[in-house]
Design a protein around this motif. Structure first.
Motif, PDB file in Angstrom:
ATOM      1  N   ALA A  61       0.834  -1.205   0.000  1.00 59.05           N
ATOM      2  CA  ALA A  61       0.000   0.000   0.000  1.00 59.05           C
ATOM      3  C   ALA A  61       0.872   1.261   0.000  1.00 59.05           C
ATOM      4  O   ALA A  61       0.584   2.227  -0.709  1.00 59.05           O
ATOM      5  CB  ALA A  61      -0.935   0.002   1.198  1.00 59.05           C
ATOM      6  N   ALA A  62       1.951   1.235   0.781  1.00 58.74           N
ATOM      7  CA  ALA A  62       2.895   2.356   0.776  1.00 58.74           C
ATOM      8  C   ALA A  62       3.613   2.425  -0.566  1.00 58.74           C
ATOM      9  O   ALA A  62       3.921   3.505  -1.063  1.00 58.74           O
ATOM     10  CB  ALA A  62       3.899   2.216   1.915  1.00 58.74           C
ATOM     11  N   GLY A  63       3.872   1.257  -1.158  1.00 61.72           N
ATOM     12  CA  GLY A  63       4.514   1.208  -2.464  1.00 61.72           C
ATOM     13  C   GLY A  63       3.654   1.803  -3.558  1.00 61.72           C
ATOM     14  O   GLY A  63       4.158   2.416  -4.500  1.00 61.72           O
ATOM     15  N   LYS A  65       1.693   4.330  -3.178  1.00 63.33           N
ATOM     16  CA  LYS A  65       1.844   5.784  -3.052  1.00 63.33           C
ATOM     17  C   LYS A  65       3.156   6.241  -3.677  1.00 63.33           C
ATOM     18  O   LYS A  65       3.206   7.256  -4.371  1.00 63.33           O
ATOM     19  CB  LYS A  65       1.783   6.196  -1.584  1.00 63.33           C
ATOM     20  N   VAL A  66       4.241   5.490  -3.443  1.00 57.81           N
ATOM     21  CA  VAL A  66       5.545   5.850  -4.005  1.00 57.81           C
ATOM     22  C   VAL A  66       5.525   5.658  -5.520  1.00 57.81           C
ATOM     23  O   VAL A  66       6.177   6.396  -6.253  1.00 57.81           O
ATOM     24  CB  VAL A  66       6.676   5.020  -3.356  1.00 57.81           C
ATOM     25  N   PHE A  67       4.743   4.691  -5.993  1.00 59.05           N
ATOM     26  CA  PHE A  67       4.663   4.409  -7.429  1.00 59.05           C
ATOM     27  C   PHE A  67       4.110   5.586  -8.223  1.00 59.05           C
ATOM     28  O   PHE A  67       4.322   5.664  -9.430  1.00 59.05           O
ATOM     29  CB  PHE A  67       3.818   3.160  -7.684  1.00 59.05           C
ATOM     30  N   ARG A  68       3.456   6.528  -7.564  1.00 58.06           N
ATOM     31  CA  ARG A  68       2.926   7.697  -8.274  1.00 58.06           C
ATOM     32  C   ARG A  68       4.036   8.456  -8.996  1.00 58.06           C
ATOM     33  O   ARG A  68       3.800   9.047 -10.040  1.00 58.06           O
ATOM     34  CB  ARG A  68       2.183   8.610  -7.305  1.00 58.06           C
ATOM     35  N   LYS A  69       5.241   8.414  -8.432  1.00 61.28           N
ATOM     36  CA  LYS A  69       6.388   9.039  -9.105  1.00 61.28           C
ATOM     37  C   LYS A  69       6.681   8.323 -10.422  1.00 61.28           C
ATOM     38  O   LYS A  69       7.093   8.930 -11.399  1.00 61.28           O
ATOM     39  CB  LYS A  69       7.635   8.990  -8.219  1.00 61.28           C
ATOM     40  N   CYS A  70       6.508   7.013 -10.410  1.00 62.47           N
ATOM     41  CA  CYS A  70       6.809   6.189 -11.591  1.00 62.47           C
ATOM     42  C   CYS A  70       5.708   6.276 -12.647  1.00 62.47           C
ATOM     43  O   CYS A  70       5.975   6.090 -13.834  1.00 62.47           O
ATOM     44  CB  CYS A  70       6.976   4.728 -11.173  1.00 62.47           C
ATOM     45  N   SER A  71       4.477   6.546 -12.187  1.00 67.76           N
ATOM     46  CA  SER A  71       3.334   6.494 -13.105  1.00 67.76           C
ATOM     47  C   SER A  71       3.344   7.598 -14.158  1.00 67.76           C
ATOM     48  O   SER A  71       2.553   7.547 -15.103  1.00 67.76           O
ATOM     49  CB  SER A  71       2.025   6.542 -12.314  1.00 67.76           C
ATOM     50  N   ILE A 150       8.589  -2.300  -5.009  1.00 69.52           N
ATOM     51  CA  ILE A 150       8.754  -3.667  -5.542  1.00 69.52           C
ATOM     52  C   ILE A 150       7.660  -4.582  -5.011  1.00 69.52           C
ATOM     53  O   ILE A 150       7.106  -5.392  -5.754  1.00 69.52           O
ATOM     54  CB  ILE A 150      10.179  -4.196  -5.217  1.00 69.52           C
ATOM     55  N   ALA A 151       7.310  -4.445  -3.726  1.00 69.87           N
ATOM     56  CA  ALA A 151       6.215  -5.251  -3.155  1.00 69.87           C
ATOM     57  C   ALA A 151       4.901  -4.919  -3.845  1.00 69.87           C
ATOM     58  O   ALA A 151       4.085  -5.816  -4.117  1.00 69.87           O
ATOM     59  CB  ALA A 151       6.109  -4.993  -1.660  1.00 69.87           C
ATOM     60  N   TYR A 152       4.692  -3.636  -4.156  1.00 63.99           N
ATOM     61  CA  TYR A 152       3.480  -3.235  -4.877  1.00 63.99           C
ATOM     62  C   TYR A 152       3.454  -3.862  -6.278  1.00 63.99           C
ATOM     63  O   TYR A 152       2.435  -4.428  -6.698  1.00 63.99           O
ATOM     64  CB  TYR A 152       3.396  -1.714  -4.977  1.00 63.99           C
TER      65      TYR A 152
END
Length: 158
Positions: A61-63, A65-71, A150-152
């Motif tokens: 779940a935290a991943g 949120k961080v993935f928004r940078k990647c999206s 990575i977990a996300y």
């Protein structure tokens, strides 16, 4: 004209006098040497964090949120490439396996498969991990952020 030539002559004579007074390399041996610890010896030992331990406690779940940078450049839909290749099923996938994406060839020289460890090293600083990669992202410096992303990605399935 005489003033200009006079100023030029004074400049040249001043330069010549300065070179005579302050000769480089003509001072001989130093009177004493100040010993300085090397940067390697004085650097504090970093607490090396084991990536497998961090990965075991990673939060998808935290991943997300961080993935928004990647999206901004990557999609998570299978087969839907954007500026970067799609990331659905990326964990465990061959590095150049996203169909329809033109890779730079830099990643293939470094790794074969996107293991969690390889992804973590790449996401830390992409340009340092694979010089010549098309990915212009600066990276994720926190190991926890990398593990969460990575977990996300792993939670999305293959």
């Amino acid at each position: 004209a005489a003033g200009l030539f006079g100023a030029w002559l004074i400049l040249l004579l001043g330069k010549f006098a300065a070179e005579e007074v302050y000769q480089r390399g003509a001072h001989g041996e130093p009177g004493y040497v100040v010993e300085v610890a090397s940067a390697e010896a004085s650097a504090p030992a970093e607490n090396a964090v084991d990536f497998t331990e961090v990965m075991a406690s990673a939060d998808p779940a935290a991943g997300e949120k961080v993935f928004r940078k990647c999206s901004a450049c990557h999609k998570i839909v299978d087969g839907e490439n954007a500026v970067g290749p799609y990331l659905h099923g990326v964990v465990g996938r061959k590095v150049d396996a996203a169909a329809g994406y033109a890779y730079s060839g830099a990643l293939e020289k470094v790794v074969d498969v996107w293991t969690p460890e390889n992804l973590s090293h790449f996401l830390e600083k992409p340009a340092a991990f694979a010089p010549g990669t098309k990915m212009g992202f600066a990276g994720l410096s926190k190991i926890e952020d990398r593990a969460n992303v990575i977990a996300y990605l792993e939670s999305l399935g293959n």
